[in-house]
Structure formats: C-alpha cells, structure tokens
Design a protein around this motif. Structure first.
Motif, PDB file in Angstrom:
ATOM      1  N   TYR A   1      17.411  51.009  84.702  1.00  0.00           N
ATOM      2  CA  TYR A   1      17.751  51.547  86.033  1.00  0.00           C
ATOM      3  C   TYR A   1      17.531  53.059  86.102  1.00  0.00           C
ATOM      4  O   TYR A   1      17.281  53.597  87.177  1.00  0.00           O
ATOM      5  CB  TYR A   1      19.203  51.193  86.388  1.00  0.00           C
TER       6      TYR A   1
ATOM      7  N   GLU B   1      14.118  54.082  87.530  1.00  0.00           N
ATOM      8  CA  GLU B   1      13.811  53.741  88.935  1.00  0.00           C
ATOM      9  C   GLU B   1      13.062  54.861  89.682  1.00  0.00           C
ATOM     10  O   GLU B   1      12.086  54.573  90.391  1.00  0.00           O
ATOM     11  CB  GLU B   1      15.114  53.387  89.657  1.00  0.00           C
TER      12      GLU B   1
ATOM     13  N   LEU C   1      18.806  46.724  92.256  1.00  0.00           N
ATOM     14  CA  LEU C   1      17.949  47.706  91.580  1.00  0.00           C
ATOM     15  C   LEU C   1      16.885  47.047  90.706  1.00  0.00           C
ATOM     16  O   LEU C   1      16.078  47.733  90.085  1.00  0.00           O
ATOM     17  CB  LEU C   1      18.800  48.642  90.708  1.00  0.00           C
TER      18      LEU C   1
ATOM     19  N   TYR D   1      13.478  45.228  89.598  1.00  0.00           N
ATOM     20  CA  TYR D   1      12.092  45.144  90.076  1.00  0.00           C
ATOM     21  C   TYR D   1      11.769  43.675  90.289  1.00  0.00           C
ATOM     22  O   TYR D   1      12.182  42.844  89.479  1.00  0.00           O
ATOM     23  CB  TYR D   1      11.166  45.764  89.009  1.00  0.00           C
TER      24      TYR D   1
ATOM     25  N   CYS E   1      13.734  46.208  94.297  1.00  0.00           N
ATOM     26  CA  CYS E   1      14.007  47.600  94.677  1.00  0.00           C
ATOM     27  C   CYS E   1      12.790  48.293  95.293  1.00  0.00           C
ATOM     28  O   CYS E   1      12.918  49.351  95.917  1.00  0.00           O
ATOM     29  CB  CYS E   1      14.485  48.386  93.462  1.00  0.00           C
TER      30      CYS E   1
ATOM     31  N   LEU F   1      17.483  49.829  99.924  1.00  0.00           N
ATOM     32  CA  LEU F   1      18.581  49.781  98.965  1.00  0.00           C
ATOM     33  C   LEU F   1      19.902  50.109  99.656  1.00  0.00           C
ATOM     34  O   LEU F   1      20.015  51.146 100.313  1.00  0.00           O
ATOM     35  CB  LEU F   1      18.344  50.785  97.839  1.00  0.00           C
TER      36      LEU F   1
END
Length: 765
Positions: free
Chosen positions: A6, A9, A561, A563, A566, A571
């Motif tokens: 995360y 990101e 979050l 993939y 996201c 979000l």
C-alpha cells in the motif's frame, strides 16, 4: 494485487505520468487503446531503445512507462476487467518485442551494482527509495510471467506459441549458463548474507514462485506427469486422483477440549435453569463423544453454511469452509429458512488402501517365525507350511500392493551402483526440473537456509531480534507515519507483507519438493535433508504454535487500495473505523493457503522417516497440531491428521484413550496401510536405536547418487586405458621449454644409471 504494497500506491500515478509525457510527445491526441498493432509495436520498440541510454534517471523513466503498459494502461480504462485485459494484451506484446531479455540484462546490472549495496549498508534504516529500480524491473517481469503463464480459451494461436517459447526460454537458458530461477535464488542468498539489504524480497519471492509454477508446472500438471511416468515404467495406474478426492472431502468437527466442555455444560445448565428445569449431568469425556452425531458448537447443519464449496481464484484450493466459531462470528440465522438442497457425499472411506512390498515381507517373516520357526528372507511367493488364513491374508495384501515411482528409482540406483561398467551410462532426460536441480546442486544448502531465515523473520510468532534480517525494506516509506490513521495503514501493510512472504516461500518449497520427488527420489531427499538440517521442522511447528483461528481470520488487507481496484475507482476517505473493520471476508485465503502448504511440507519431510517423526514427538507437536484441527477445512484437517497418525504410536496409551475423537477422524479420513499398527506401539520399524543409522544410510545414498550423476571427473578409474604401444609412443607430450638443455642429464640419471632387474618382473603378482 499482492505484488504491490500500500505504500507503493503513489508510484502507480508516477508510472502513468512517465508514460503519458513520453506518449503524448510521440503520438499527440491519441490514446494507447486507439492505436493498431503496428503502431503499438513501433512505440514499444522506441521505448526499448530508451533503455539503452547511460543516464540512470532517463532509463528509470522509460522502465516506469513500460511498467505502466504492463499494468494495463489503467488511465484509459473504465473498469477492472478492462485493466486486466489490457495488462494481459500488453504483456504478450512486450514479450514478443524482446522486453523480458532487455529487463533481464538491466536486472543483472542492478544486482551487481556495488554502489547501491554499499549505500544501503551505510544507512541506519532502509526504505522504499533504496530499491526503486529493482522494484520497477521485478514488477514488469512478474506481470509478464503471470499474464503469459495463465491460459485462457480465447487466446489466439500466436499467444499459445509465445507461451511455449517463453517457458522454454525460462527453463532451458540459451545465452546464460543458468536458468532464470537460479538468478532469483542467488538474490535471496545475497539478501540473507547481508550484502544487499535493499533487495525487495517480497517481489523476488513472488516472481520466483511464479517462475517455478510456469516452468515446472502446477499440481494438476504434476499429477498428469505422474500418470505418464507410471505408464512409461509399466506400473499400474494410480488408484485415485488425490486432488479430486480431497476436493470431495468434508470437514470434521474439531476435537473439543475439556475446558470447552465445561463451559458448554455450564451454558446448557444456565439455559435450563432459566426455563425452570434442573438436571444433573456428569462432565462428558472426549472419548464418549461420537464423531457423527455429537452436539458441537461448531456445527450448524440447518443453517446451510456449514459445508460450502468455495472456488479460490488465487491459490486453487477448493474445499468446504466453515472457519468461524458460530457464537463469535456468524450472526444468528432467522427462524424461517428456505429448503436447502443437501450435498450428497460418497459412502465409505475416501482412499483405497495401499501396501508396500516391505509390509508383505514383514508379515510373512512374522508368520513363518510363528508357524515354522525360520524365515526365507525376501521370498513372498513360498507359502508352504503356513495355515490357510495366512494364504488369504497374503492374497489380500498383494491385491492392494502399490509400487511407487520412487521404489523403481531406488532399485535402479542400487543396480547402477552395483554394476557401473556392465549397465553403462544412465540416460538422463533433460527436463526443466533436471536442469534446475543441476544448476542448484552445489549451493542448494545455502538456498534452503536463506529461505527458512526469511520464513522465520516473516512468521507471526517470531520476536524481533537485533540479529534477524530486515524483510520490511520494500514496505517502509521514507517518512514514517505521523498520524494514527497512517500508523494503522502501515501496520496493516506490514502484516500483509509478511503474510505474502510466508505464502510465496511455502508454495515454492512445496512445489520444489513435489517436482524433485517425481524427477528422482534422491533429489527430493537431498532437499529434504537440508531443510531438516536447517531446522525446518521446529520452525513450522513454531509457526503453528499460535492462535491459528485468528491467523486464518486475520483481515490484513484494505480492499479499496488493492490493484486494480484503486486505479479505476474513486477512493473513499479512509478512517480508523473502516481500517479496523476490514473487508467482508470471514477468512483470509492467503493464510489458509500458507498453512496447508506448510503442513504438506512437514508431511513430506517426515513420511516414512522414523527419526524425523521422533522430532515431532520431542517437540511436543501433538497439542499444537490438535489445535489446528479447529479450522474446519477438509484439506487442512487431512494433513494435520496425517501428522498425528504417524506419531500416535509414540504418544502412549493414555493420549490415545483421551483423544478417541481424533483417532476416529484419522481412521475416517487418512489412507489405510494394511497391517500398519499406527494406533498401537507394535511397529517393527519403531526401534529408536536404528534412527541414526537410517539417516546416515540415506545421506550416503544421496551422496553416491549426486557424485555418480553430476561429478564426472575426466581421469575416472573406469576410463578406458590405451594398451596399444604404437599409439602411446605416437602421442605428443607437452614438455617444458628448457627440457632439451637437460635432456642428456635426464637420460643419464633416470635411464642409464638405473639398473634394470628383469628377474623381479617374474616375481610380481
């Protein structure tokens, strides 16, 4: 989604910026999805040219643009399905244009980058920024391997050709001397030795697992190979497909502990007192409980949630799941329920019984000693002098006799050791597994130790020590969190990171063991011995010595979050409450998958090895394993019961008496070996003084196999000798340059001055 942490990101949008800056300068007013095949190829070729530049930053920007293509150009997509479709399409396109080879060269450069290693070693705390280039390269390679590996019915023929070419390229290296998997193993050992603490280990291990899965084949491919190999060796077909049998199993009720029985009884008494009834019931013992109709707090037959098939996309396990304790997790069901179709399970035991040749020999040896007074060694045909029931028993044993591929391989190996000249050179099939073993052979102990070190560091039960390796280098951000929300998010990320590492190591170790066992039993035994020497057995037991239910129901993920969700969805604002609540899943597939893999590895290491079984007893594994039975998933329970079965004979009569429910579950679920006294203590093989000898004999056999097949010195004692005088005298010998100066002196000293005693030749033996 497990590829990215995360904290990575923000890099997704960075990759997109790098791609769009370059793309719009080359192809203005167009989108990637609008280009035809030729235009897409031309653009990718131009990007690959950009990887050749000397400037490190420019090279990284181009690599990020290629990573954005491999991630599925999510800026142009509307939903997750489109992102995955374009990720797959672009991965094949990138491979066809030679991207993987280019990235492999860059990866080799980064591994050898001593400047990055030395700067990482000097830093007190390593963060994401230290492994940026490596993470980008490994992410592209992972996405390409994973997308190309997975087959789909709609794949065009050129993609199928691509897949086979890629598999061959990874399995049988052409330009380099070693397969790609070996490079990744080298990265793991370099990381563990402390020379490269900035290596992103999670990505390396995930890529290594997927490469092994792609080149060697998954469990279904392995089963097909096993069937084919048995046909080649002329052995009868397998009695059943083990994958299908396990899928059809249902979970048993977990054994109830005495303290739980007391609590359960107190609750019942309180309820009865409320209703005005009083009853005196003695405390139930476990051996009085029936496995079939026991009133168990875990059972909820009417609710229809007890046995429910789940398809696991990620790990391929299918089974019945009821992982939650009903009182704690599952909400109360409404009184009115719709009629539910019950699943019908086959009657009888799930596995066909098996008998080894050794078992028949032991049975006949005992019978002959009893009725005749002498034995006939390994003769299993002569039954003269034995009573009729013994004849019937031997006939039944022979009907269920099972000869494994390993038995044939051991027999062939014994013959090759006995008669190396007459049997000649062994023909070794050049399979991906054989190539990998040959490449791994000399450093295999280091690879196993390194994997177990990382597994220990990632285990939830291990305490942080100063000398343990830092596996969080590719998850910790440059700036540590300052708010409670950021700290919670990082905490979840770190736990998730550790879970993914455990998952990948457990999966790749199991894959290696299973493939090596099929390829040659002594290759499997060599890996097993080094795992045992590196304390794999106590490590796995330590892993299970925790609240396994809470580990399997852990919610260390933030689904919004993940993939590709996201990248295409808005979000929502994260709050401490939403992070604490987690997702709606009642269990974590990732952790269940890891637990089953570790149990299977433990089974592989201890099966038919009495010295290792005694290690299970010495480390008091029975209560740890019994706690793991609380997880009501059939596959996991099966492997726990197998481990309990092999040590039951050493646990004593009292343990068996007070664990009758577990004994019943073993009888019901685990394969039967005829005349196997697993439930008693009368086993012929259970002689403790033989344990050390057993392990030493195995080691000697493994060393003999490795030296015979892989150490081939030129001046072997079995090399042919030239007996022809003419050819020996005609050979050109390399003499030193100054030899002709001292030639006459040498003749005088070595030939003329030495008296020749011809009569001694007559006395030589």
């Amino acid at each position: 989604s497990e590829l990215y942490s995360y904290t990575e990101e923000p890099e997704l949008s960075h990759n997109r910026r790098c791609f769009e800056e370059d793309f719009h300068s080359q192809v203005p007013d167009r989108r990637w999805l609008e280009l035809d095949g030729a235009q897409q190829k031309a653009y990718v070729m131009r990007l690959l040219d950009g990887l050749e530049v000397v400037n490190r930053d420019k090279r990284l920007k181009v690599a990020r643009a290629i990573l954005y293509l491999a991630q599925g150009v999510f800026g142009d997509c509307d939903n997750e399905g489109d992102v995955l479709h374009w990720s797959r399409h672009n991965s094949f396109l990138l491979y066809q244009l030679g991207t993987f080879t280019a990235f492999l060269e860059l990866l080799n450069m980064e591994i050898e980058n001593s400047q990055a290693c030395s700067s990482a070693l000097r830093k007190p705390a390593i963060s994401l920024a230290d492994s940026t280039e490596l993470r980008v390269l490994l992410s592209v390679m992972y996405l390409m391997v994973e997308n190309i590996r997975v087959e789909q019915e709609t794949d065009p023929p050129e993609w199928k050709t691509c897949r086979e070419t890629f598999r061959m390229e990874l399995s049988f290296p052409v330009h380099t001397e070693e397969p790609f998997a070996l490079l990744l193993f080298t990265m793991v050992t370099k990381f563990c030795s402390g020379h490269a603490p900035h290596f992103p280990m999670k990505k390396v291990l995930l890529l290594l697992w997927k490469v092994l899965l792609f080149t060697l084949g998954g469990f279904e491919a392995l089963q097909a190979m096993k069937v084919r190999r048995r046909e080649e060796l002329g052995l009868p077909p397998l009695p059943e497909d083990s994958i299908q049998v396990v899928r059809g199993m249902r979970a048993a009720s977990p054994p109830t502990y005495a303290i739980e029985l007391v609590e359960q009884q107190q609750q019942q008494q309180q309820q009865q007192q409320k209703r005005g009834h009083r009853s005196r019931r003695p405390l139930m013992k476990q051996d009085s409980l029936d496995i079939y109709n026991e009133r168990d707090p875990f059972k909820n037959d009417e609710a229809g949630v007890d046995e429910e098939e789940n398809d696991d996309v990620d790990s391929g396990i299918e089974g019945e799941l009821d992982l939650m304790e009903r009182d704690a997790i599952i909400p109360a069901m409404p009184a009115q329920r719709l009629p539910i179709e019950r699943v019908s399970f086959p009657k009888g035991l799930p596995w066909a019984p098996k008998v080894r040749q050794k078992d028949i020999e032991h049975f006949l040896e005992a019978s002959r000693n009893k009725f005749i007074g002498f034995t006939l060694g390994q003769d299993t045909e002569t039954l003269i002098g034995l009573p009729r029931p013994i004849h019937e028993s031997v006939k039944t044993l022979k009907q269920h006799k099972y000869v494994s591929i390993s038995d044939v391989q051991i027999k062939n190996e014994e013959e090759l050791e006995k008669c190396p000249m007459s049997l000649g050179e062994e023909e070794v099939q050049e399979t991906p597994c054989e190539v990998l073993y040959r490449a791994m052979l000399y450093n295999l102990p280091q690879y196993m130790i390194a994997l177990l070190k990382i597994l220990l560091a990632a285990a939830p039960t291990s305490k942080a020590k100063t000398d343990s390796i830092n596996i969080l280098a590719d998850v910790l951000p440059e700036e540590m969190p300052i708010t409670v929300l950021q700290s919670m998010k990082l905490g979840i990320d770190v736990n998730r990171h550790k879970e993914i590492i455990v998952k990948s190591i457990s999966a790749l170790l199991l894959l290696l063991l299973k493939h090596f066992k099929l390829n040659h039993i002594y290759q499997f035994e060599y890996v097993s011995q080094h795992l045992v020497f590196a304390n794999c057995i106590p490590l796995i037991l330590k892993f299970f010595n925790q609240n396994i239910m809470s580990y399997i129901t852990a919610k260390n993920s933030i689904s919004v979050l993940d993939y590709p969700h996201c990248t295409v969805c808005e979000l929502p604002e994260l709050t401490a409450e939403s992070l604490e609540a987690g997702d709606n899943n009642q269990f974590c597939w990732r952790n269940l998958f890891s637990c089953i893999n570790l149990l299977r590895i433990l089974n592989k290491l201890t099966k038919w090895k009495h010295s290792r079984t005694m290690m299970l007893v010495v480390f008091k594994s029975a209560p740890i394993l019994k706690r793991a039975l609380k997880v009501k998933q059939a596959m996991m329970q099966l492997y726990v019961l197998k481990l309990l079965k092999i040590q039951t004979k050493y646990l004593g009569r009292q343990w068996r008496k007070s664990n009758m429910k577990t004994m019943s579950a073993i009888y019901q679920k685990v394969r039967h070996r005829m005349n196997d006294d697993w439930a008693y203590g009368n086993d012929i093989d259970a002689r403790p003084w033989d344990f050390q000898a057993e392990e030493c004999t195995l080691r000697a056999n493994i060393e003999a196999f490795n030296s015979r097949r892989y150490d081939k010195p030129q001046d072997s004692e079995f090399a042919p000798v030239d007996n022809c005088l003419q050819s020996v005298l005609g050979q050109r010998l390399e003499l030193p340059q100054d030899f002709h100066y001292s030639y006459e002196l040498w003749l005088e000293r070595e030939v003329f001055s030495q008296p020749i005693r011809w009569e001694e030749l007559l006395h030589c033996q």
